[in-house]
Design an enzyme around this catalytic site. Structure first.
Site, PDB file in Angstrom:
ATOM      1  N   CYS A 101       0.838  -1.182   0.000  1.00 12.82           N
ATOM      2  CA  CYS A 101       0.000   0.000   0.000  1.00 12.82           C
ATOM      3  C   CYS A 101       0.882   1.245   0.000  1.00 12.82           C
ATOM      4  O   CYS A 101       1.823   1.328   0.786  1.00 12.82           O
ATOM      5  CB  CYS A 101      -0.890  -0.015   1.235  1.00 12.82           C
ATOM      6  SG  CYS A 101      -2.026   1.363   1.276  1.00 12.82           S
ATOM      7  N   HIS A 143      -8.991  -3.874  -2.717  1.00 13.30           N
ATOM      8  CA  HIS A 143      -8.073  -3.122  -1.844  1.00 13.30           C
ATOM      9  C   HIS A 143      -8.438  -1.633  -1.873  1.00 13.30           C
ATOM     10  O   HIS A 143      -8.524  -0.980  -0.826  1.00 13.30           O
ATOM     11  CB  HIS A 143      -6.635  -3.347  -2.321  1.00 13.30           C
ATOM     12  CG  HIS A 143      -5.581  -2.563  -1.588  1.00 13.30           C
ATOM     13  ND1 HIS A 143      -4.548  -3.169  -0.896  1.00 13.30           N
ATOM     14  CD2 HIS A 143      -5.380  -1.222  -1.436  1.00 13.30           C
ATOM     15  CE1 HIS A 143      -3.784  -2.235  -0.342  1.00 13.30           C
ATOM     16  NE2 HIS A 143      -4.251  -1.047  -0.671  1.00 13.30           N
ATOM     17  N   GLU A 144      -8.679  -1.098  -3.073  1.00 15.27           N
ATOM     18  CA  GLU A 144      -8.983   0.337  -3.192  1.00 15.27           C
ATOM     19  C   GLU A 144     -10.374   0.667  -2.652  1.00 15.27           C
ATOM     20  O   GLU A 144     -10.569   1.713  -2.038  1.00 15.27           O
ATOM     21  CB  GLU A 144      -8.834   0.802  -4.645  1.00 15.27           C
ATOM     22  CG  GLU A 144      -7.424   0.681  -5.223  1.00 15.27           C
ATOM     23  CD  GLU A 144      -6.325   1.230  -4.327  1.00 15.27           C
ATOM     24  OE1 GLU A 144      -6.558   2.229  -3.629  1.00 15.27           O
ATOM     25  OE2 GLU A 144      -5.219   0.633  -4.310  1.00 15.27           O
ATOM     26  N   HIS A 147     -10.243   1.104   0.943  1.00 15.62           N
ATOM     27  CA  HIS A 147      -9.787   2.447   1.323  1.00 15.62           C
ATOM     28  C   HIS A 147     -10.973   3.397   1.443  1.00 15.62           C
ATOM     29  O   HIS A 147     -11.037   4.227   2.351  1.00 15.62           O
ATOM     30  CB  HIS A 147      -8.820   3.013   0.275  1.00 15.62           C
ATOM     31  CG  HIS A 147      -7.383   2.662   0.524  1.00 15.62           C
ATOM     32  ND1 HIS A 147      -6.716   3.014   1.677  1.00 15.62           N
ATOM     33  CD2 HIS A 147      -6.467   2.009  -0.236  1.00 15.62           C
ATOM     34  CE1 HIS A 147      -5.458   2.576   1.603  1.00 15.62           C
ATOM     35  NE2 HIS A 147      -5.285   1.963   0.458  1.00 15.62           N
TER      36      HIS A 147
HETATM   37 ZN   LIG Z   1      -3.636   0.911  -0.234  1.00 20.16          ZN
END
Ligand SMILES: [Zn+2]
Length: 189
Positions: A101, A143-144, A147
């Site tokens: 990340c 993953h995004e 966020h």
């Molecule tokens: Zn990340």
């Protein structure tokens, strides 16, 4: 010539734990598209494959990603600009990749994620799309999107491994500071 600028990254900031807010209808258009291009430049400049708004200090619900290769084979040539994503479906089958990340330097973790996901999203110009992503592309998107929900690799770690990571990082920063001090000393002689 217009210089392309790179945006400052939020590193280990508490703001990374906040939930992003939906982009409203009147925010779609040129300006949003241009900002997301700057995010792509920032992502590529830092050798990333995905970047969420919150990572560059924008609390709105959007992300950029590069999914031109999936498991080493060409997948899609263009880079992705994803606004207000919604995961419509996830496969039961999971997969895990070693993830890194841009907001947590030196951190890498294997995370179990769905092998495929179907995502509904908007382009920066407000066009609605529904797309299926598979394997590492599904992982990048997941993953995004994490966020945007305030969830990070760091959040997914146990307290013990967080402490280990913090220690490692502050040691690295101290070494870096020492190195700089020595360099300043040497050059001032
Ligand atoms: Zn990340």
């Amino acid at each position: 010539m217009k210089m392309s600028k790179s945006l400052p990254l939020k590193i280990m900031s508490d703001s990374l734990f906040e939930k992003s807010i939906q982009v409203s209808e009147d925010e779609f258009g040129e300006e949003l598209d241009a900002f997301m291009s700057e995010m792509l430049i920032t992502m590529y400049a830092n050798q990333g494959v995905g970047l969420a708004g919150v990572q560059v200090g924008d609390p709105r619900r959007f992300l950029v990603a590069d999914i031109s290769f999936a498991d080493g084979r060409p997948y899609r040539s263009e880079s992705l600009k994803v606004v207000n994503p919604r995961v419509l479906a996830t496969s039961e089958e999971t997969t895990s990749y070693k993830e890194q990340c841009l907001s947590y330097p030196g951190l890498s973790r294997k995370v179990d994620r769905p092998k495929s996901i179907i995502v509904e999203y908007y382009t920066p110009f407000g066009e609605r799309r529904t797309e299926e992503f598979e394997d590492d592309c599904a992982t990048i998107l997941s993953h995004e999107i994490d966020h945007l929900d305030g969830v990070t690799l760091y959040t997914r770690m146990s307290k013990a491994s967080r402490d280990r990571y913090n220690k490692k990082l502050s040691k690295k920063l101290n070494n870096l500071a020492d190195g700089l001090k020595k360099r300043v000393k040497n050059t001032s002689r």
